[in-house]
Scaffold this motif. Structure first.
Motif, PDB file in Angstrom:
ATOM      1  N   UNK A  41       0.847  -1.192   0.000  1.00 59.66           N
ATOM      2  CA  UNK A  41       0.000   0.000   0.000  1.00 59.66           C
ATOM      3  C   UNK A  41       0.882   1.240   0.000  1.00 59.66           C
ATOM      4  N   UNK A  42       0.479   2.218  -0.796  1.00 60.68           N
ATOM      5  CA  UNK A  42       1.229   3.459  -0.926  1.00 60.68           C
ATOM      6  C   UNK A  42       0.305   4.648  -0.704  1.00 60.68           C
ATOM      7  N   UNK A  43       0.861   5.676  -0.097  1.00 57.43           N
ATOM      8  CA  UNK A  43       0.144   6.945   0.005  1.00 57.43           C
ATOM      9  C   UNK A  43       0.999   7.999  -0.690  1.00 57.43           C
ATOM     10  N   UNK A  44       0.474   9.189  -0.840  1.00 60.90           N
ATOM     11  CA  UNK A  44       1.248  10.295  -1.385  1.00 60.90           C
ATOM     12  C   UNK A  44       2.123  10.846  -0.268  1.00 60.90           C
ATOM     13  N   UNK A  45       3.410  10.957  -0.527  1.00 56.51           N
ATOM     14  CA  UNK A  45       4.300  11.454   0.516  1.00 56.51           C
ATOM     15  C   UNK A  45       3.919  12.876   0.922  1.00 56.51           C
ATOM     16  N   UNK A  46       3.468  13.658  -0.034  1.00 57.96           N
ATOM     17  CA  UNK A  46       3.140  15.054   0.264  1.00 57.96           C
ATOM     18  C   UNK A  46       2.001  15.168   1.279  1.00 57.96           C
ATOM     19  N   UNK A  47       1.126  14.162   1.308  1.00 57.52           N
ATOM     20  CA  UNK A  47       0.005  14.201   2.256  1.00 57.52           C
ATOM     21  C   UNK A  47       0.472  13.868   3.665  1.00 57.52           C
ATOM     22  N   UNK A  48       1.519  13.055   3.755  1.00 57.52           N
ATOM     23  CA  UNK A  48       1.985  12.622   5.072  1.00 57.52           C
ATOM     24  C   UNK A  48       3.043  13.577   5.625  1.00 57.52           C
ATOM     25  N   UNK A  49       3.770  14.222   4.751  1.00 63.56           N
ATOM     26  CA  UNK A  49       4.904  15.045   5.181  1.00 63.56           C
ATOM     27  C   UNK A  49       4.548  16.043   6.285  1.00 63.56           C
ATOM     28  N   UNK A  50       3.405  16.743   6.207  1.00 60.39           N
ATOM     29  CA  UNK A  50       3.091  17.702   7.273  1.00 60.39           C
ATOM     30  C   UNK A  50       2.965  17.071   8.658  1.00 60.39           C
ATOM     31  N   UNK A  51       2.743  15.762   8.706  1.00 60.65           N
ATOM     32  CA  UNK A  51       2.588  15.109  10.000  1.00 60.65           C
ATOM     33  C   UNK A  51       3.927  14.777  10.650  1.00 60.65           C
ATOM     34  N   UNK A  52       5.001  14.847   9.881  1.00 60.59           N
ATOM     35  CA  UNK A  52       6.264  14.271  10.343  1.00 60.59           C
ATOM     36  C   UNK A  52       7.015  15.143  11.342  1.00 60.59           C
ATOM     37  N   UNK A  53       6.543  16.354  11.578  1.00 64.57           N
ATOM     38  CA  UNK A  53       7.236  17.209  12.541  1.00 64.57           C
ATOM     39  C   UNK A  53       6.667  17.046  13.952  1.00 64.57           C
ATOM     40  N   UNK A  54       5.508  16.417  14.059  1.00 68.92           N
ATOM     41  CA  UNK A  54       4.861  16.314  15.371  1.00 68.92           C
ATOM     42  C   UNK A  54       5.458  15.168  16.178  1.00 68.92           C
ATOM     43  N   UNK A  55       5.439  15.315  17.490  1.00 69.69           N
ATOM     44  CA  UNK A  55       5.925  14.225  18.347  1.00 69.69           C
ATOM     45  C   UNK A  55       4.959  13.047  18.315  1.00 69.69           C
ATOM     46  N   UNK A  56       3.731  13.303  17.862  1.00 66.26           N
ATOM     47  CA  UNK A  56       2.710  12.247  17.807  1.00 66.26           C
ATOM     48  C   UNK A  56       2.598  11.669  16.408  1.00 66.26           C
ATOM     49  N   UNK A  57       3.668  11.766  15.628  1.00 66.78           N
ATOM     50  CA  UNK A  57       3.532  11.400  14.217  1.00 66.78           C
ATOM     51  C   UNK A  57       3.119   9.950  13.993  1.00 66.78           C
ATOM     52  N   UNK A  58       3.575   9.030  14.834  1.00 74.37           N
ATOM     53  CA  UNK A  58       3.176   7.634  14.647  1.00 74.37           C
ATOM     54  C   UNK A  58       1.659   7.508  14.783  1.00 74.37           C
ATOM     55  N   UNK A  59       1.105   8.141  15.817  1.00 75.72           N
ATOM     56  CA  UNK A  59      -0.350   8.115  16.021  1.00 75.72           C
ATOM     57  C   UNK A  59      -1.075   8.769  14.842  1.00 75.72           C
ATOM     58  N   UNK A  60      -0.540   9.925  14.405  1.00 76.79           N
ATOM     59  CA  UNK A  60      -1.211  10.694  13.351  1.00 76.79           C
ATOM     60  C   UNK A  60      -1.195   9.943  12.021  1.00 76.79           C
ATOM     61  N   UNK A  61      -0.059   9.322  11.719  1.00 77.51           N
ATOM     62  CA  UNK A  61       0.029   8.555  10.464  1.00 77.51           C
ATOM     63  C   UNK A  61      -0.896   7.342  10.539  1.00 77.51           C
ATOM     64  N   UNK A  62      -0.923   6.694  11.686  1.00 76.26           N
ATOM     65  CA  UNK A  62      -1.846   5.569  11.875  1.00 76.26           C
ATOM     66  C   UNK A  62      -3.280   5.991  11.577  1.00 76.26           C
ATOM     67  N   UNK A  63      -3.688   7.109  12.169  1.00 78.80           N
ATOM     68  CA  UNK A  63      -5.064   7.557  12.002  1.00 78.80           C
ATOM     69  C   UNK A  63      -5.332   7.988  10.564  1.00 78.80           C
ATOM     70  N   UNK A  64      -4.390   8.708   9.982  1.00 76.48           N
ATOM     71  CA  UNK A  64      -4.592   9.215   8.621  1.00 76.48           C
ATOM     72  C   UNK A  64      -4.657   8.097   7.583  1.00 76.48           C
ATOM     73  N   UNK A  65      -3.892   7.046   7.809  1.00 79.57           N
ATOM     74  CA  UNK A  65      -3.865   5.948   6.832  1.00 79.57           C
ATOM     75  C   UNK A  65      -4.853   4.829   7.182  1.00 79.57           C
ATOM     76  N   UNK A  66      -5.565   4.969   8.283  1.00 83.70           N
ATOM     77  CA  UNK A  66      -6.567   3.959   8.644  1.00 83.70           C
ATOM     78  C   UNK A  66      -5.971   2.638   9.087  1.00 83.70           C
ATOM     79  N   UNK A  67      -4.792   2.696   9.698  1.00 83.74           N
ATOM     80  CA  UNK A  67      -4.061   1.462  10.013  1.00 83.74           C
ATOM     81  C   UNK A  67      -4.473   0.954  11.397  1.00 83.74           C
TER      82      UNK A  67
END
Lengths: 348, 310
Positions: free
Chosen positions: B151-177
């Motif tokens: 499964x692939x997502x657009x990197x540009x959609x995820x990039x804004x999440x990568x500065x947060x300390x909660x990025x693992x949680x945020x990526x999980x939620x955004x990708x429905x994992x």
């Protein structure tokens, strides 16, 4: 699958019954894991290699990930038996060219869960010479997986220190792993930081060679692992010069990492009484005072490399309170560490 | 009916109604799934029916899986049914940190990361820092499982999440994992779009998703519905808060990515999941989601429609 094979599968699985994973004990899990991995990885049988966990194995990419999901469905007692089974399998594994990949999957599983119990049997397993029985390429790959699992599971225990020491002694150990090995040993066995440094000296020299960023990176990690006072006490005994050989392995990287750069991690100065003081930058109130004879090599290195400061960059707020210092570091342990009586350790 | 199967059936119908595949494909896929399920029930009577349904659905897309199931009869190709063209924007693929370290990362790069202090003892395994390392896939290694899709997502959609300390949680939620559990550690791999030129990509269907419990065959936002080359994930946080299947991020699927396909990857450690597990409470469990997907359709309606195709 032939009709005969199909019938045999049914007979075997019928013995197990539904909900099998909740009825397995430690020995049952050992058989289940070993047979399952043989079928799944070596024979390509598929998720049914693990009765009771087929859906978990089908859903994930790697068997360890599926088994992790299965582990989380177990009761706490079941999880304990599962971990012991993984640990027992690893510490008793007779490595061959054919089955080494199964051990790698077990190590992956141990790192994922995690299974700290692996460390109990790991030193003996490493001593038994298993890595010498397989071709070099496989041994190198296996070594790295064992090393990564051991450092992932590292705890401040004797078993952890023993495991890392055995790994360092193997021919597959490389300079690239020396930083992590030193950090792990210092974390597990802070009483012997000099001995660990001496053991890893040649590898650390190679690790730091021509890599100007690495001394500071590793000095910082080591400062996080061990209190500054232990490091400070060790510094006079390290190697800074070797007049006989230009290429000798030295420990200069550690001082460069601690004291070098525009924003050093540690600052060092000499006071009026010719005592060396060390403190974490910005924490002058807790400076460590080195009052030990025979630090001329150390002083010479610090002076020649401009690693001494003339005076603290910030004013010292107050003379460090010696009683506070004693209480903080565990006074009796400190005296024992210096090999002195309490009376001898009192400041002048 | 177990709500997780209602979720699957809803996605089967929604995918068909959105034109991702025709009735013939749907018929073939369901018949194969059904026949293999019945075979497995007989072959492995100790496993539960739910487990058989999950296993057969998760392996439906694997070419020639279980050839013993129908010896001599070739398995139709159910994978990547809804093919799309490659784009120009970089992709992102997420996976377990430990799995990446053990099975994907190139040996030399692993040692370099260790030397540079980018692997830590304990967890999180990967040291997070601003300068993200460029690494390679190891010799003979791959991203994604053999026979399945990545499964692939657009990197540009995820990039804004990568500065947060909660990025693992945020990526999980955004990708429905929903299968990313608390304390699990993950990494994100940025893959250049040009590296995937020769690979097959597609919009995910129910076959590609398998038994994934929070798959969503179609977008809910009309603005996303017109982007027919992309599927959309379910945003787990929004779903928990609102009970609505709010779109997460655009997603695609790709055949297994081999070492020879990709020159390099950029590695972004996400750290550990620190938030509570998703999909585990009445406000976001399988039943809640199945009811959400079902909408006004009853379970009987859904099953009747499915039977009509077979």
């Amino acid at each position: 699958m032939s009709h005969q094979e199909q019938n045999q599968v049914q007979v075997n699985d019928a013995k197990l019954g539904n909900g099998i994973i909740h009825r397995l004990d430690k020995h049952g899990f050992e058989d289940w894991l070993r047979c399952g991995l043989e079928k799944f990885v070596l024979q390509g049988v598929g998720p049914e290699s693990f009765p009771g966990a087929t859906a978990d194995l089908a859903r994930f990419v790697y068997p360890a990930e599926g088994l992790e999901a299965t582990y989380h469905r177990l009761t706490p007692e079941g999880q304990k038996d599962f971990r012991l089974a993984v640990a027992n399998l690893i510490s008793s594994w007779e490595v061959t060219e054919e089955n080494v990949v199964l051990l790698e999957h077990l190590l992956h599983l141990a790192a994922l869960l995690p299974v700290k119990e692996v460390l109990r049997g790991l030193p003996s397993w490493l001593k038994a010479g298993h890595l010498q029985r397989i071709p070099q390429a496989q041994a190198d790959a296996l070594f790295e997986k064992v090393f990564l699992a051991a450092t992932r599971l590292a705890a401040p225990t004797q078993e952890s220190a023993d495991s890392i020491r055995e790994l360092i002694a193997l021919p597959q150990f490389r300079p690239e792993w020396a930083g992590m090995a030193l950090e792990a040993l210092w974390s597990c066995d802070a009483q012997n930081i000099l001995k660990h440094l001496q053991r890893l000296r040649p590898y650390l020299s190679k690790l730091m060679f021509n890599a100007p960023n690495r001394p500071r990176i590793w000095a910082k990690r080591l400062l996080d692992a061990v209190h500054l006072y232990r490091i400070a006490q060790t510094l006079p005994q390290l190697k800074y010069f070797n007049p006989r050989s230009k290429n000798a392995d030295l420990d200069t990287w550690l001082l460069e990492g601690l004291l070098g750069g525009d924003r050093p991690l540690v600052q060092c100065w000499i006071n009026d009484e010719s005592q060396l003081h060390f403190c974490l930058t910005g924490q002058f109130a807790t400076s460590e005072c080195l009052q030990i004879e025979g630090w001329s090599d150390l002083y010479e290195f610090l002076r020649c490399n401009n690693l001494l400061i003339d005076e603290p960059l910030e004013p010292v707020a107050a003379t460090p309170d010696f009683e506070d210092f004693k209480n903080k570091i565990g006074w009796r342990s400190f005296c024992k560490f210096l090999g002195s009586s309490e009376a001898q350790c009192q400041p002048a | 009916m177990n709500p997780r199967w209602v979720i699957v059936l809803c996605n089967i119908l929604d995918g068909h109604d959105a034109g991702l595949y025709d009735a013939n494909f749907l018929k073939q896929a369901i018949e194969w799934w059904r026949d293999e399920f019945l075979w497995r029930k007989s072959a492995y009577p100790t496993e539960t029916e739910d487990d058989h349904l999950a296993v057969t659905l998760d392996t439906l897309l694997v070419p020639d899986a279980l050839s013993k199931f129908k010896p001599g009869r070739p398995k139709p190709d159910f994978q990547l049914k809804c093919r799309t063209r490659n784009g120009v924007e970089n992709y992102a693929h997420s996976m377990s940190a430990e799995s990446f370290l053990t099975w994907v990362l190139h040996d030399v790069d692993r040692r370099t990361l260790a030397s540079d202090g980018l692997l830590s003892l304990g967890t999180p395994r990967f040291v997070d820092q601003d300068d993200y390392p460029v690494v390679r896939i190891g010799d003979g290694k791959n991203v994604g499982q053999t026979g399945k899709v990545a499964f692939l997502a657009l990197f540009s959609a995820i990039e804004p999440l990568l500065t947060a300390s909660t990025k693992a949680n945020d990526v999980r939620d955004g990708l429905g994992l929903v299968h990313w559990k608390k304390y699990g550690e993950y990494v994100l791999l940025e893959i250049e779009a040009s590296d995937l030129e020769k690979l097959c990509l597609g919009r995910p269907t129910f076959v590609d998703a398998g038994s994934h419990r929070r798959f969503k065959a179609t977008a809910n936002d009309p603005a996303n519905q017109v982007k027919s080359d992309w599927g959309f994930t379910l945003n787990l946080n929004d779903f928990t808060q609102t009970g609505k299947p709010i779109d997460g991020m655009a997603e695609r699927v790709c055949e297994q990515i081999k070492q020879s396909d990709v020159s390099s990857l950029k590695l972004y450690p996400l750290g550990q999941i620190t938030a509570e597990d998703r999909g585990a409470t009445p406000s976001d469990d399988d039943e809640k989601y199945s009811n959400c997907l079902r909408g006004i359709r009853s379970v009987v309606d859904i099953v009747t429609r499915i039977k009509g195709f077979v």
